[in-house]
Motif scaffolding. Structure first.
Motif, PDB file in Angstrom:
ATOM      1  N   TRP A  35       1.201  -1.540  -0.204  1.00  0.00           N
ATOM      2  CA  TRP A  35       0.183  -0.312  -0.461  1.00  0.00           C
ATOM      3  C   TRP A  35       0.408   0.976  -0.281  1.00  0.00           C
ATOM      4  O   TRP A  35       1.708   1.107   0.604  1.00  0.00           O
ATOM      5  CB  TRP A  35      -1.003  -0.080   1.095  1.00  0.00           C
ATOM      6  CG  TRP A  35      -2.104  -0.990   1.278  1.00  0.00           C
ATOM      7  CD1 TRP A  35      -1.659  -2.397   0.415  1.00  0.00           C
ATOM      8  CD2 TRP A  35      -2.845  -1.507   1.921  1.00  0.00           C
ATOM      9  NE1 TRP A  35      -3.089  -2.927   0.553  1.00  0.00           N
ATOM     10  CE2 TRP A  35      -3.492  -2.694   1.789  1.00  0.00           C
ATOM     11  CE3 TRP A  35      -3.067  -1.024   3.553  1.00  0.00           C
ATOM     12  CZ2 TRP A  35      -4.669  -2.782   2.318  1.00  0.00           C
ATOM     13  CZ3 TRP A  35      -4.339  -0.809   3.968  1.00  0.00           C
ATOM     14  CH2 TRP A  35      -5.314  -2.153   3.786  1.00  0.00           C
ATOM     15  N   THR A  36       0.702   2.153  -0.601  1.00  0.00           N
ATOM     16  CA  THR A  36       1.048   2.865  -1.026  1.00  0.00           C
ATOM     17  C   THR A  36       0.592   4.844  -0.293  1.00  0.00           C
ATOM     18  O   THR A  36      -0.049   4.858  -0.378  1.00  0.00           O
ATOM     19  CB  THR A  36       1.890   3.495  -2.777  1.00  0.00           C
ATOM     20  OG1 THR A  36       0.802   3.595  -3.031  1.00  0.00           O
ATOM     21  CG2 THR A  36       2.491   2.416  -3.084  1.00  0.00           C
ATOM     22  N   ALA A  37       1.848   5.706   0.000  1.00  0.00           N
ATOM     23  CA  ALA A  37       1.500   6.915   0.127  1.00  0.00           C
ATOM     24  C   ALA A  37       0.450   7.955  -0.899  1.00  0.00           C
ATOM     25  O   ALA A  37       0.059   8.690  -0.344  1.00  0.00           O
ATOM     26  CB  ALA A  37       2.499   7.371   0.750  1.00  0.00           C
ATOM     27  N   THR A  61       1.208   6.634   4.515  1.00  0.00           N
ATOM     28  CA  THR A  61      -0.252   6.527   3.489  1.00  0.00           C
ATOM     29  C   THR A  61      -0.954   6.881   4.852  1.00  0.00           C
ATOM     30  O   THR A  61      -1.131   6.014   6.427  1.00  0.00           O
ATOM     31  CB  THR A  61      -0.163   4.697   3.862  1.00  0.00           C
ATOM     32  OG1 THR A  61       1.153   4.016   3.113  1.00  0.00           O
ATOM     33  CG2 THR A  61      -1.190   4.003   3.391  1.00  0.00           C
TER      34      THR A  61
END
Length: 228
Positions: A35-37, A61
Motif C-alpha cells: 500500500w502506497t502513500a 499512507t
C-alpha cells in the motif's frame, strides 16, 4: 533491515481526488502487496493477510475506513505485515469521520472528538509458545502444540485462520513502526472486543516501535503469550 517480499497491486480504483486515489479493500490479501502513500485505503470488512502473503505499508499512507462498518486487518500465522512509518510521517489508520475534520487532507489539522468504535483494529497472530488451556487439548504451561482462537474474530466455520500459537519463539510477523491508530475498536459481544492492537503468540523476530492508539473502544494493546 527487513525487506518485504515482491508486491502486487491491490484492489479496485473506487474514487479519486486531486491528491490521492481511494482503494476499496474488501477481500483477503492472498499475495504479497504494497500500500502506497499516493493512495488512501478503505477497509470494508474483516480482512485477513493469509499465510504466505505479506502486506507492506509505506510511510505516510492513510488507511481511512468508512465509519462504523468495522473494517479491520488480521495477519494470520505464516503471514507478515510491514508498517514502515517514519518520525513525522507515520502510517495512520482511522475513520472517514476523523478525516472529515482535516484541512486539505492534512492529519495534523484534525479536530479531536470524543468518539471510538468507528473502524476495527490490527490483529497479528504468530506461532510462538503460549500457555492456554481454554482449548481442551492444550496444556496450562507453554507447549508447542498449544493454540488459541483470537477474540474478536469471526472466521468461516472450520477455518483455522484466526488461530495463534506454536513452538517458534523466533517467529517473525513483521514490523510495526511509527503507526497511529485512531477512533478504532469494535464491540463484538460481551467480553469480546477488538483491541487497538491485538498480538497472539508473536515471536521475538517481530519489531514493534512507536505505536500510538488514540480513542479505542477497548484496550490499547493486548498481548497473549509470545516473546515479542
Amino acid at each position: 533491515m527487513k525487506k518485504a517480499l515482491s508486491t502486487l497491486a491491490l484492489g479496485a480504483l473506487a474514487a479519486s481526488s486531486s491528491s490521492a486515489a481511494e482503494i476499496i479493500v474488501a477481500s483477503n490479501i492472498t499475495t504479497s502487496t504494497t500500500w502506497t502513500a499516493n493512495n488512501t485505503y478503505n477497509i470494508q470488512t474483516q480482512i485477513y493477510v493469509e499465510p504466505g502473503a505479506t502486506l507492506t505499508i509505506q510511510a505516510g499512507t492513510i488507511i481511512a475506513s468508512d465509519t462504523n462498518i468495522g473494517g479491520s486487518i488480521a495477519v494470520a500465522r505464516g503471514a507478515q505485515i510491514f508498517v514502515l512509518g517514519e518520525s513525522g510521517n507515520p502510517v495512520i489508520f482511522t475513520s472517514k469521520a476523523d478525516v472529515a475534520t482535516w484541512t486539505n487532507g492534512d492529519p495534523k489539522t484534525g479536530t479531536w472528538r470524543e468518539a471510538a468504535n468507528e473502524w476495527g483494529n490490527i490483529t497479528i497472530m504468530g506461532d510462538a509458545y503460549i500457555a492456554e488451556n481454554a482449548v481442551p487439548t492444550n496444556s496450562a504451561s507453554p507447549n508447542g502444540s498449544n493454540y488459541a482462537n483470537m477474540g474478536g474474530r469471526q472466521p468461516p466455520a472450520g477455518s483455522t485462520i484466526a488461530q495463534y500459537g506454536g513452538g517458534n519463539d523466533d517467529d517473525d510477523s513483521g514490523t510495526l513502526n511509527y503507526m497511529s491508530l485512531r477512533y478504532g475498536g469494535k464491540v463484538i459481544g460481551l467480553n469480546d472486543e477488538l483491541n487497538g492492537v491485538a498480538l497472539g503468540g508473536i515471536g521475538r523476530g517481530t519489531d514493534i516501535d512507536f505505536v500510538e492508539i488514540m480513542n479505542n473502544v477497548d484496550d490499547g494493546i493486548e498481548i497473549w503469550g509470545g516473546t515479542v
